[in-house]
Motif scaffolding. Sequence first.
Motif, PDB file in Angstrom:
ATOM      1  N   LEU A   1       4.209  18.751  -0.427  1.00 55.26           N
ATOM      2  CA  LEU A   1       3.335  17.624  -0.101  1.00 55.26           C
ATOM      3  C   LEU A   1       1.858  18.007  -0.191  1.00 55.26           C
ATOM      4  O   LEU A   1       1.027  17.215  -0.670  1.00 55.26           O
ATOM      5  N   VAL A   2       1.524  19.208   0.266  1.00 53.68           N
ATOM      6  CA  VAL A   2       0.136  19.672   0.151  1.00 53.68           C
ATOM      7  C   VAL A   2      -0.255  19.778  -1.322  1.00 53.68           C
ATOM      8  O   VAL A   2      -1.382  19.443  -1.713  1.00 53.68           O
ATOM      9  N   GLU A   3       0.686  20.219  -2.144  1.00 55.62           N
ATOM     10  CA  GLU A   3       0.427  20.304  -3.581  1.00 55.62           C
ATOM     11  C   GLU A   3       0.197  18.910  -4.170  1.00 55.62           C
ATOM     12  O   GLU A   3      -0.665  18.719  -5.037  1.00 55.62           O
TER      13      GLU A   3
ATOM     14  N   ILE B   1      -6.677  13.902  -2.985  1.00 50.42           N
ATOM     15  CA  ILE B   1      -6.762  13.161  -1.728  1.00 50.42           C
ATOM     16  C   ILE B   1      -7.358  14.044  -0.634  1.00 50.42           C
ATOM     17  O   ILE B   1      -7.069  15.239  -0.548  1.00 50.42           O
ATOM     18  N   ALA B   2      -8.175  13.450   0.210  1.00 45.07           N
ATOM     19  CA  ALA B   2      -8.675  14.109   1.424  1.00 45.07           C
ATOM     20  C   ALA B   2      -8.349  13.189   2.591  1.00 45.07           C
ATOM     21  O   ALA B   2      -8.628  11.985   2.546  1.00 45.07           O
ATOM     22  N   THR B   3      -7.727  13.747   3.619  1.00 41.22           N
ATOM     23  CA  THR B   3      -7.314  12.918   4.746  1.00 41.22           C
ATOM     24  C   THR B   3      -7.408  13.715   6.035  1.00 41.22           C
ATOM     25  O   THR B   3      -7.589  14.943   6.007  1.00 41.22           O
ATOM     26  N   ASP B   4      -7.305  13.043   7.151  1.00 42.74           N
ATOM     27  CA  ASP B   4      -7.366  13.695   8.461  1.00 42.74           C
ATOM     28  C   ASP B   4      -6.048  13.491   9.201  1.00 42.74           C
ATOM     29  O   ASP B   4      -5.549  12.362   9.303  1.00 42.74           O
ATOM     30  N   TYR B   5      -5.513  14.607   9.715  1.00 43.25           N
ATOM     31  CA  TYR B   5      -4.320  14.547  10.564  1.00 43.25           C
ATOM     32  C   TYR B   5      -4.772  14.662  12.012  1.00 43.25           C
ATOM     33  O   TYR B   5      -5.509  15.585  12.369  1.00 43.25           O
ATOM     34  N   THR B   6      -4.352  13.728  12.839  1.00 42.86           N
ATOM     35  CA  THR B   6      -4.770  13.718  14.239  1.00 42.86           C
ATOM     36  C   THR B   6      -3.855  14.599  15.076  1.00 42.86           C
ATOM     37  O   THR B   6      -2.635  14.398  15.103  1.00 42.86           O
TER      38      THR B   6
ATOM     39  N   LEU C   1       4.035  16.730  10.625  1.00 49.98           N
ATOM     40  CA  LEU C   1       3.117  16.876   9.495  1.00 49.98           C
ATOM     41  C   LEU C   1       3.762  16.364   8.205  1.00 49.98           C
ATOM     42  O   LEU C   1       3.104  15.717   7.379  1.00 49.98           O
ATOM     43  N   VAL C   2       5.049  16.657   8.044  1.00 45.83           N
ATOM     44  CA  VAL C   2       5.768  16.168   6.864  1.00 45.83           C
ATOM     45  C   VAL C   2       5.769  14.645   6.840  1.00 45.83           C
ATOM     46  O   VAL C   2       5.523  14.019   5.801  1.00 45.83           O
ATOM     47  N   ASP C   3       6.053  14.027   7.988  1.00 42.73           N
ATOM     48  CA  ASP C   3       6.057  12.559   8.057  1.00 42.73           C
ATOM     49  C   ASP C   3       4.686  11.991   7.690  1.00 42.73           C
ATOM     50  O   ASP C   3       4.583  11.002   6.953  1.00 42.73           O
ATOM     51  N   PHE C   4       3.631  12.616   8.203  1.00 39.49           N
ATOM     52  CA  PHE C   4       2.268  12.136   7.942  1.00 39.49           C
ATOM     53  C   PHE C   4       1.920  12.261   6.458  1.00 39.49           C
ATOM     54  O   PHE C   4       1.437  11.307   5.830  1.00 39.49           O
ATOM     55  N   LEU C   5       2.164  13.442   5.886  1.00 46.52           N
ATOM     56  CA  LEU C   5       1.811  13.665   4.483  1.00 46.52           C
ATOM     57  C   LEU C   5       2.664  12.812   3.543  1.00 46.52           C
ATOM     58  O   LEU C   5       2.202  12.414   2.468  1.00 46.52           O
ATOM     59  N   THR C   6       3.890  12.543   3.944  1.00 46.61           N
ATOM     60  CA  THR C   6       4.748  11.677   3.127  1.00 46.61           C
ATOM     61  C   THR C   6       4.131  10.290   2.987  1.00 46.61           C
ATOM     62  O   THR C   6       4.131   9.693   1.902  1.00 46.61           O
TER      63      THR C   6
END
Length: 208
Positions: A149-151, A158-163, A197-202
């Motif tokens: 997912l990071v790849e 994409i640039a995003t913020d994880y809370t 984190l997986v759920d968020f990036l998905t």
Amino acid sequence: MVCGAILCENCQMVAGYAQSHLGAEPLPVDPAVRYSAVPLYHTVCSWECFDRWAWTFISRGHAPSVIGQNYVLGGVRLHPGTAGRAVVMAEDHRRGQRLEEARHLIEAEDHESAAGIYQSLGMWKEAGEVRRNGRRQIVTQVHVNVNDLVEQVRKAGIATDYTCPACRGHIRITGDTTLATLRNCQYCGSVVQTTDLVDFLTRVVGYP
């Protein structure tokens, strides 16, 4: 003679009694003692002979059933000596079926159900090992998913913020982010749950 062998009366032993004899008291006959054939009795030539006969029923799922104080198999009221042998045979067969089911569940990666079978059979060590193996596979798969997912984030630019759930801090995720930098929150130091984190990036990369 259940096997049809032709033997003299002294070369047979009693395996059980005919159904018509169910209401009567059995004669005091030890199945290990040679016995003369009587029509109301079912006899065998050896323990191997009895095992083959009993297996024809047990292998098809017909375990000895209890009627009153007696065990009945294939319409024959078993002698106490043969009843115990048939019951053990049926229990072993049932146990083997359960173990085979557990192996199939492991192949299907249903580790918890497989562990439940081992636990019900008193195989505590095996149950724990199956659960540990299942958890290891899940952790490995989650780490693979995060890297993938990071790849995808990097390729998409994409640039995003994880809370962070602990401190509500915003953890920046870009194409330069690595899995190592996502293990802990950079603000409060709490461990980032990989599954979250997986759920968020998905959702970020638009996977279904």
